[in-house]
Design a protein around this motif. Structure first.
Motif, PDB file in Angstrom:
ATOM      1  N   VAL A  70       0.855  -1.180   0.000  1.00 14.63           N
ATOM      2  CA  VAL A  70       0.000   0.000   0.000  1.00 14.63           C
ATOM      3  C   VAL A  70       0.891   1.231   0.000  1.00 14.63           C
ATOM      4  CG1 VAL A  70      -0.192   0.211   2.509  1.00 14.63           C
ATOM      5  CG2 VAL A  70      -2.037   1.064   1.064  1.00 14.63           C
ATOM      6  N   THR A  71       0.455   2.251  -0.701  1.00 16.41           N
ATOM      7  CA  THR A  71       1.149   3.543  -0.703  1.00 16.41           C
ATOM      8  C   THR A  71       0.260   4.556  -0.004  1.00 16.41           C
ATOM      9  OG1 THR A  71       2.278   3.021  -2.773  1.00 16.41           O
ATOM     10  CG2 THR A  71       2.190   5.333  -2.131  1.00 16.41           C
ATOM     11  N   ASP A  72       0.803   5.195   1.055  1.00 13.79           N
ATOM     12  CA  ASP A  72      -0.030   6.120   1.814  1.00 13.79           C
ATOM     13  C   ASP A  72      -0.112   7.472   1.118  1.00 13.79           C
ATOM     14  OD1 ASP A  72       2.263   7.612   2.456  1.00 13.79           O
ATOM     15  OD2 ASP A  72       2.539   6.644   4.381  1.00 13.79           O
ATOM     16  N   SER A  73      -0.871   8.381   1.707  1.00 10.44           N
ATOM     17  CA  SER A  73      -1.106   9.689   1.092  1.00 10.44           C
ATOM     18  C   SER A  73       0.152  10.549   1.055  1.00 10.44           C
ATOM     19  CB  SER A  73      -2.215  10.430   1.842  1.00 10.44           C
ATOM     20  OG  SER A  73      -1.844  10.628   3.205  1.00 10.44           O
ATOM     21  N   LYS A  74       1.170  10.171   1.819  1.00  8.18           N
ATOM     22  CA  LYS A  74       2.434  10.918   1.808  1.00  8.18           C
ATOM     23  C   LYS A  74       3.394  10.375   0.758  1.00  8.18           C
ATOM     24  CE  LYS A  74       0.818  12.924   5.504  1.00  8.18           C
ATOM     25  NZ  LYS A  74       0.120  14.213   5.401  1.00  8.18           N
ATOM     26  N   GLY A  75       2.978   9.292   0.046  1.00  2.00           N
ATOM     27  CA  GLY A  75       3.824   8.734  -1.005  1.00  2.00           C
ATOM     28  C   GLY A  75       4.753   7.633  -0.541  1.00  2.00           C
ATOM     29  N   LYS A  76       4.622   7.202   0.700  1.00  2.00           N
ATOM     30  CA  LYS A  76       5.477   6.122   1.205  1.00  2.00           C
ATOM     31  C   LYS A  76       4.818   4.781   0.924  1.00  2.00           C
ATOM     32  CE  LYS A  76       7.990   4.509   5.286  1.00  2.00           C
ATOM     33  NZ  LYS A  76       8.346   4.792   6.688  1.00  2.00           N
TER      34      LYS A  76
END
Length: 912
Positions: free
Chosen positions: A830-836
């Motif tokens: 999964v990629t979070d909203s911060k791009g990680k």
């Protein structure tokens, strides 16, 4: 010792003698008596059994003998013969016997036997039956006179040595050039014992894998050779002959009819061979394990030794059939003609089927040709090496189903003409073709599919595999509207819009959970909205869930400084962030805020004093709003611990530097955070002291991926696992729940036993974001490009670009390099909203199925130890499959060996 002078005379006489022999005849050999040792076969020709001299076995060469394959192959080719008592595989072989075998392998025996010339050789003790073969060997250059006469041992009584055999074989197969160029150092430990003339030949024989060394890395060049070893050397060398025996035939097994094999060579020529019932057949790379004639796989490449089209020896050269896959949609099936017509990229093509074509359904079960339905999606396989090969396997990938599918709308692909839906029960994405006849309705009325949005609840009526009708059950957003803000009243929480068509006003209620999207202001709230803004709104139950500002005449200025205020004239003078002075009249329409608290015009001078820093919103030289700045949102650009300063970059790229002294640091997941926990690039909100010149509070914005454990909908409470050891409870009153920018979601929309993103400001939960984890099997890792390729649970290829901002977790260990991921790993990504991007490697076990309880969704496995856990619950989105075909867990049978993968203690994948 031989006198060198006499030796030269002897060599000269020998050369003269051989020359006269060559001029007199092409070969020199007296006929040898035929050896009848071994077991003769009876050939079957035209239904009649007739005797043959072909040997299929020897009494002293059991099928388990390490060289049985090679001995029987050479016996079938007529290269070796046995005696009445057997082959005697462990007896030493003499040089003259090796020459006889080599001449037979070269196909020169008929010339030897037909010669009537008198044979006179310069060698002593050569048997009469071998003389013609030896003479032919001298003529063909298999042995060199200067080498043979150099030894004091009588030639006829010499045993063949390993280095002598290496020379003989390389010359027999015409690889002298390779020997000439292979005179480099040998890696064998006893290479110093090689004769100078043998080095290149030994290296060549080893390179061609005709001979090997011993376990102690020696070659033992002077070691003698047994009859079994000699048969093995010649059997390995025989394929290198420029002209192989006419008895041998190589081809692909295209058809088996009883004991009759049909072979097709690489030129497309076919040959029918009737295999003798007891003919030995060996598998590639296995010298002792025989195959039954019927066990050879269709389209295997085989080598058969024949006599009058009867096969007496067979060897599978390769059973790795190279198959071409062809996928299409069934148009018609002709059972009588054994053909199938399919539609591929809009074109119809007809394919011939093999008589023994196998047809499998998606669960691996066999089905009949007559059961193939029109509009089925099938994958056909045929041999790529044979141009005229027929389809030998059909896999039914999708049958034309008639069913009703409930789920949420994903997308419509207008190019491919398909509609995608996320099925409600399995959570898997499915696609169905749409046609000109497909209907779309909402509340029994025609509905424009352009009005469908991801997340809308729909029902698809599938007929013959196609979307016959699409019913919009519930839209995620009930109403979408747009216009210019005419009135916004945050006391009454009302917003009025002037529609662009001039068709009047529309009024909607606001809530504290209303999401505001303003370009350049990632943390906007309804307090950032201004009269005159052009907006789009998403409304549910007459309450606005989301407002998107598409255009605004309002200019925002951060950190302006109050220069003066004339309370009588209500005139404010400020110095803006660019150093320019501006004068604004105030009125009751001006929105005035002390942080989040409203301030009346009468009390303005109490709070807004000279030197205070304020945020301004201005349109047409009119001050729309003014807010005393007690905090600032931005990105931490620099920390100077020596000077005690922090530098903040705002969303409009302005830079501010402030002093700090022991500020309170607030960071999610850490109860006692410190300055050392801050790093450049962090998204932060800083709080000021009363004089607005020093930072006293820092809240870090973080995104944390958590796993949901339980939900209490009546009390609006959720329990999550934040890490391996920590669980936490949260009350969600007034906390927005969003997915891909969509709001109007509730606690019931949050999936259990799955990942969600919690967004924090400091340690306060601000937003819950529903993410779409990707689960699948890693197929490739390109660490240099920061990319991971995997096959997801929909059998689609996904390339994850993680770059350098990623984390990999396997068990309790965290890794920071992509190399820690390996092909075949099962992962959740999964990629979070911060791009990680976060990768979690799913733990796996090989287990044996005991039972499956569909009511409780529990799978029980057999135990090897009483203490071993054996009962597990299936995850709601579990992927149960056999190969690439999804199967029902009910198909799991007692005793099935499966690979099981777990997520949060539940089964997420079962591979049968």
């Amino acid at each position: 010792m031989i006198n060198p002078k006499n030796r030269k005379i002897k060599l000269a006489v020998t050369g003269s003698l051989i020359t006269s022999m060559v001029l007199a005849s092409a070969a020199y050999a007296a006929p040898a008596p035929q050896n009848t040792g071994g077991v003769a076969a009876l050939a079957v020709t035209n239904g009649q059994t007739v005797p043959t001299t072909m040997k299929l076995s020897f009494p002293d060469v059991p099928s388990t003998h390490w060289a049985s394959k090679h001995i029987l192959k050479l016996a079938a080719l007529g290269i070796v013969e046995g005696e009445d008592t057997g082959y005697k595989p462990e007896n030493e072989v003499s040089q003259q016997d090796v020459i006889i075998m080599a001449i037979r392998m070269m196909g020169l025996e008929p010339q030897v036997k037909s010669s009537t010339a008198t044979t006179n050789l310069p060698f002593a003790e050569v048997r009469d039956d071998a003389k013609g073969y030896v003479a032919m060997a001298i003529e063909k250059g298999l042995i060199a006179m200067n080498e043979e006469l150099a030894s004091p041992v009588k030639w006829g009584s010499r045993a063949a040595t390993r280095e002598w055999v290496a020379k003989m074989i390389i010359r027999a197969i015409g690889k002298q050039d390779l020997a000439t160029t292979s005179t480099g150092p040998s890696s064998f430990a006893d290479a110093s014992k090689f004769s100078a003339s043998s080095l290149g030949y030994i290296n060549a024989a080893v390179a061609l894998k005709l001979v090997y060394g011993f376990e102690d890395n020696t070659f033992q060049p002077a070691g003698t050779v047994t009859r079994a070893q000699m048969a093995t050397f010649l059997s390995r060398a025989e394929p290198y002959m420029e002209t192989r025996s006419a008895k041998g035939y190589t081809g692909f097994l295209t058809q088996v009819d009883g004991s009759t094999w049909t072979l097709q060579d690489k030129n497309g020529q076919t040959k029918q061979i009737q295999m003798y019932p007891t003919a030995p057949v060996y598998n590639t790379g296995e010298d002792t394990r025989k195959l039954a004639i019927g066990d050879v796989k269709l389209y295997s490449e085989v080598y058969v030794v024949t006599d009058n089209n009867v096969g007496y020896f067979g060897e599978v050269l390769s059973d790795e059939v190279q198959l071409q896959s062809i996928t299409g949609t069934v148009v018609s099936v002709d059972i009588n003609a054994l053909t199938v017509t399919v539609l591929i990229d809009g074109m119809e093509s007809t394919y011939a089927l093999a008589t023994n074509v196998s047809i499998l359904d998606k669960n691996g079960g066999g089905v009949s040709l007559g059961s193939l339905l029109v509009d089925s999606v099938i994958e056909m396989k045929k041999n790529t090496l044979i141009p005229s090969s027929k389809i030998q396997q059909i896999l039914v990938k999708q049958v034309p189903v008639n069913k009703t599918v409930d789920g949420t709308f994903v997308a419509i692909d207008t190019q491919a003409k398909i509609i995608k839906i996320k099925e409600a029960v399995s959570g898997l994405e499915e696609s169905y073709p749409i046609t000109a006849l497909t209907t779309v309705t909402l509340a029994d009325k025609p509905f424009d599919p352009a009005g469908l949005y991801e997340g809308d609840t729909i029902r698809i009526d599938v007929k013959s595999g196609k979307a016959n009708a699409v019913t919009v059950v519930k839209q995620l957003v009930e109403l979408r509207d747009e216009g210019k803000i005419k009135i916004i009243d945050l006391n009454s929480m009302i917003i009025n819009l002037q529609r662009p068509t001039g068709s009047g006003l529309s009024a909607y209620s606001l809530s504290s959970a209303t999401q505001v999207v303003i370009n350049g202001n990632p943390y906007a709230t309804i307090k950032d909205l201004n009269v005159g803004d052009d907006v789009k709104v998403e409304v549910n139950g007459n309450v606005v869930d989301r407002i998107i500002v598409t255009a605004s005449k309002v200019q925002s200025f951060s950190m302006a400084t109050i220069f003066s205020y004339d309370a009588t004239e209500k005139i404010l003078t400020v110095k803006d962030e660019f150093g320019n002075f501006a004068v604004y009249p105030l009125s009751t329409k001006t929105k005035m805020l002390y942080d989040e608290m409203d301030v009346s015009l009468d009390n303005f001078s109490t709070y807004f004093v000279k030197g205070k820093r304020v945020n301004l919103s201005v349109t047409d030289k009119t001050l729309v709003s003014i807010q005393i700045t007690t905090r600032l949102d931005g990105t931490l650009a620099q920390i100077n611990t020596t000077s005690g300063e922090m530098t903040i970059r705002t969303s409009n790229n302005l830079i501010y530097t402030y002093k700090y002294v022991n500020p309170y640091i607030e960071l999610a997941g850490k109860s006692s955070a410190a300055i050392a926990d801050l790093k450049p690039g962090d998204s932060v909100r800083i709080g000021f002291n009363a004089s607005q010149d020093q930072i006293v509070h820092v809240q870090v914005r973080t995104a944390l991926i958590v796993q949901t454990i339980s939900k209490d909908i009546p009390n609006q409470k959720i329990t999550v696992r934040e890490n391996d050891t920590t669980t936490a409870e949260y009350y969600l009153n007034a906390i927005p729940i969003v997915r891909n920018g969509q709001t109007a979601l509730s606690l019931s929309d949050i999936p259990l036993d799955d990942w969600v993103e919690f967004d924090y400001i400091g340690r306060t939960l601000e937003t819950i974001r529903l993410v779409n984890p990707i689960r699948g099997k890693v197929t490739a890792v390109d660490a240099s490009q920061g990319k991971v390729t995997l096959t997801d649970y929909n059998n689609a290829t996904q390339t994850i670009t993680a770059g350098t901002n990623f984390q990999i977790k396997s068990g309790t260990t965290t890794y920071s390099t992509l190399e820690s991921l390996k092909p075949e790993d099962r992962v959740q990504v999964v990629t979070d909203s911060k791009g990680k991007t976060m990768f979690v490697v799913l733990s796996g076990q090989t287990r044996v199925v005991s039972t499956y309880n569909a009511g409780t969704k529990e799978v029980a496995f057999q135990r090897s130890l009483l203490t071993e856990p054996y009962l597990y619950v299936l995850h709601d989105n579990a992927y149960v499959h056999q190969g690439t075909s999804v199967i029902s867990p009910s198909f799991l049978a007692y005793g099935d060996t499966v690979q099981v993968y777990f997520l949060g203690g539940k089964i997420i994948e079962i591979s049968k």
